[in-house]
Design a protein around this motif. Sequence first.
Motif, PDB file in Angstrom:
ATOM      1  N   UNK A 181     -35.362 -96.062  75.836  1.00  0.00           N
ATOM      2  CA  UNK A 181     -34.402 -96.280  74.747  1.00  0.00           C
ATOM      3  C   UNK A 181     -34.663 -97.622  74.055  1.00  0.00           C
ATOM      4  N   UNK A 182     -34.958 -98.650  74.850  1.00  0.00           N
ATOM      5  CA  UNK A 182     -35.243 -99.965  74.280  1.00  0.00           C
ATOM      6  C   UNK A 182     -36.515 -99.928  73.439  1.00  0.00           C
ATOM      7  N   UNK A 187     -33.105 -91.288  72.287  1.00  0.00           N
ATOM      8  CA  UNK A 187     -31.826 -91.653  71.689  1.00  0.00           C
ATOM      9  C   UNK A 187     -30.816 -92.032  72.772  1.00  0.00           C
ATOM     10  N   UNK A 188     -29.690 -92.585  72.304  1.00  0.00           N
ATOM     11  CA  UNK A 188     -28.607 -92.966  73.218  1.00  0.00           C
ATOM     12  C   UNK A 188     -28.095 -91.762  73.998  1.00  0.00           C
ATOM     13  N   UNK A 189     -28.231 -90.588  73.440  1.00  0.00           N
ATOM     14  CA  UNK A 189     -27.769 -89.359  74.079  1.00  0.00           C
ATOM     15  C   UNK A 189     -28.432 -89.152  75.438  1.00  0.00           C
ATOM     16  N   UNK A 392     -41.168 -87.447  81.388  1.00  0.00           N
ATOM     17  CA  UNK A 392     -41.640 -88.819  81.216  1.00  0.00           C
ATOM     18  C   UNK A 392     -42.716 -88.915  80.134  1.00  0.00           C
ATOM     19  N   UNK A 393     -43.377 -87.790  79.866  1.00  0.00           N
ATOM     20  CA  UNK A 393     -44.403 -87.768  78.810  1.00  0.00           C
ATOM     21  C   UNK A 393     -43.874 -87.139  77.524  1.00  0.00           C
ATOM     22  N   UNK A 394     -42.525 -87.048  77.448  1.00  0.00           N
ATOM     23  CA  UNK A 394     -41.874 -86.540  76.234  1.00  0.00           C
ATOM     24  C   UNK A 394     -42.259 -85.087  75.941  1.00  0.00           C
ATOM     25  N   UNK A 395     -42.535 -84.314  76.990  1.00  0.00           N
ATOM     26  CA  UNK A 395     -42.884 -82.901  76.806  1.00  0.00           C
ATOM     27  C   UNK A 395     -41.775 -81.960  77.266  1.00  0.00           C
ATOM     28  N   UNK A 396     -40.656 -82.519  77.725  1.00  0.00           N
ATOM     29  CA  UNK A 396     -39.507 -81.710  78.167  1.00  0.00           C
ATOM     30  C   UNK A 396     -38.230 -82.393  77.727  1.00  0.00           C
ATOM     31  N   UNK A 397     -37.184 -81.593  77.531  1.00  0.00           N
ATOM     32  CA  UNK A 397     -35.900 -82.115  77.087  1.00  0.00           C
ATOM     33  C   UNK A 397     -35.073 -82.587  78.283  1.00  0.00           C
ATOM     34  N   UNK A 398     -34.038 -83.369  77.987  1.00  0.00           N
ATOM     35  CA  UNK A 398     -33.110 -83.808  79.037  1.00  0.00           C
ATOM     36  C   UNK A 398     -32.407 -82.620  79.682  1.00  0.00           C
ATOM     37  N   UNK A 399     -32.143 -81.586  78.888  1.00  0.00           N
ATOM     38  CA  UNK A 399     -31.498 -80.380  79.437  1.00  0.00           C
ATOM     39  C   UNK A 399     -32.397 -79.733  80.488  1.00  0.00           C
ATOM     40  N   UNK A 400     -33.710 -79.705  80.227  1.00  0.00           N
ATOM     41  CA  UNK A 400     -34.651 -79.168  81.223  1.00  0.00           C
ATOM     42  C   UNK A 400     -34.625 -80.007  82.496  1.00  0.00           C
ATOM     43  N   UNK A 401     -34.541 -81.331  82.312  1.00  0.00           N
ATOM     44  CA  UNK A 401     -34.497 -82.240  83.457  1.00  0.00           C
ATOM     45  C   UNK A 401     -33.216 -82.024  84.263  1.00  0.00           C
TER      46      UNK A 401
END
Length: 436
Positions: A181-182, A187-189, A392-401
């Motif tokens: 985020x920094x 995003x903050x989400x 971590x490589x921006x290939x999956x969404x937070x929902x997937x995590x």
Amino acid sequence: MILKNKMTLVVLSLFFSTANAQLTERTMTLEEVVQLALENHTQLKLSKEKIEIARQQTKIAELQKLPSITASANAFYLDDAQIMNKDLSKVATINMPHFGNTYSVQASELIFKGGLVKKSIEISALREQLAELDHEKDAQNIKFLVMSTYLDIQKIINQKNVYLNNRKLATQRLDNVKKFYKQGMVTRNEIIRGELLMKNLEQGILVLDNNRSALNYQLATAIGLAPDVLIKPSGSFSDAGESRELQYYQELAHQNHPALKSAQTGIEMAGKNIEIIRTDKMPTIAAFGGYSMARPVTSTIPAQDFYTNTWQTGVSISYNIDNLYKTKEKEQLGKFQLNQAKDVLVLQQQNLDVQTNAAYLKWQEALQQAQLYKESEALANENYKIIEAKYLNQLALQADMTDATNAKLEAELQYANIDIYFQYQFYNLIKTTGTL
């Protein structure tokens, strides 16, 4: 609203942390817990008292073998005698000795009544057996109660360890998200999602701590310990035993279960009751004897102020003629009760077979689930690592995590307690056989 929920969780966490800090932890094996329960549980003390009461009733029944003896003494004032005509007009007054007293001793002993005394003692002894079987049944229930509570506490400890491990991973992942985020990569989400997951894990830990406190209080009370003792299972359980066929456990139940033994004793009692009813058809033969001393002698005129001593002994025979037509109906009632007792035994056997079959299937299911849960945990962990690497490589969404984390948590919780579940089902199976 989020701030309020945070404050609530913090306050509750501090409360339970303080409460647990006041407890004295004591590591105990399952065998120690069971032994303390058998020694201290109030229900078992009550059933032991019932046994003592039944034994005393048998002793009282045996007193019927002894003769009955009565002794009496009395003193009285005797007025002058009045002699009257047929029209009740007074003719004369006869002076009487005014003080009188009597002493007597009487004894009798039943010689024959168709074995009534013997059968009464035998039926009382059967009631004593029932009391002992009730105690045995209570002991089985109490043992299973403390065993299941003990296992539930170990289950909660295992679950908490899983939650703590996942909280540690979630903390590491949240730290990484904050770095992203920094750097402007997320995003903050994403941070909010991570924090919500942390709060969910903390809430789960809080619930587990609360449940453990409740179970600990229940177990400590059952085994006679102070509620401020925090019982910690040793983590080792007795061997689950060799796997056998269903028929083995059903036969074991038929031979040992207190409920079946009680039903069989009920049949004996019903048969003994019929024998007691039939004694009404028999005459009562008793021996008796007595001695009496009385004054004054009023059978002479004038009355004499001295003692008369008499004694007697003999045999009495009596028979209630109405028993010729009353006993038949009583005997018929006894036969109905005997048939009912036999049906109760059949019903108990059927119910026990059903319970044993269900417990056996659950035990077999636990054996099969152990391998399935192990495989599920391995798959969930593998899936988590893959999704985490993609995330971590921006290939999956937070929902997937989040989905991967929840799947991992569920699989680990199930696998962590498969041994507990297996032990519980085994103890439940042994309980249905009456040999726990």
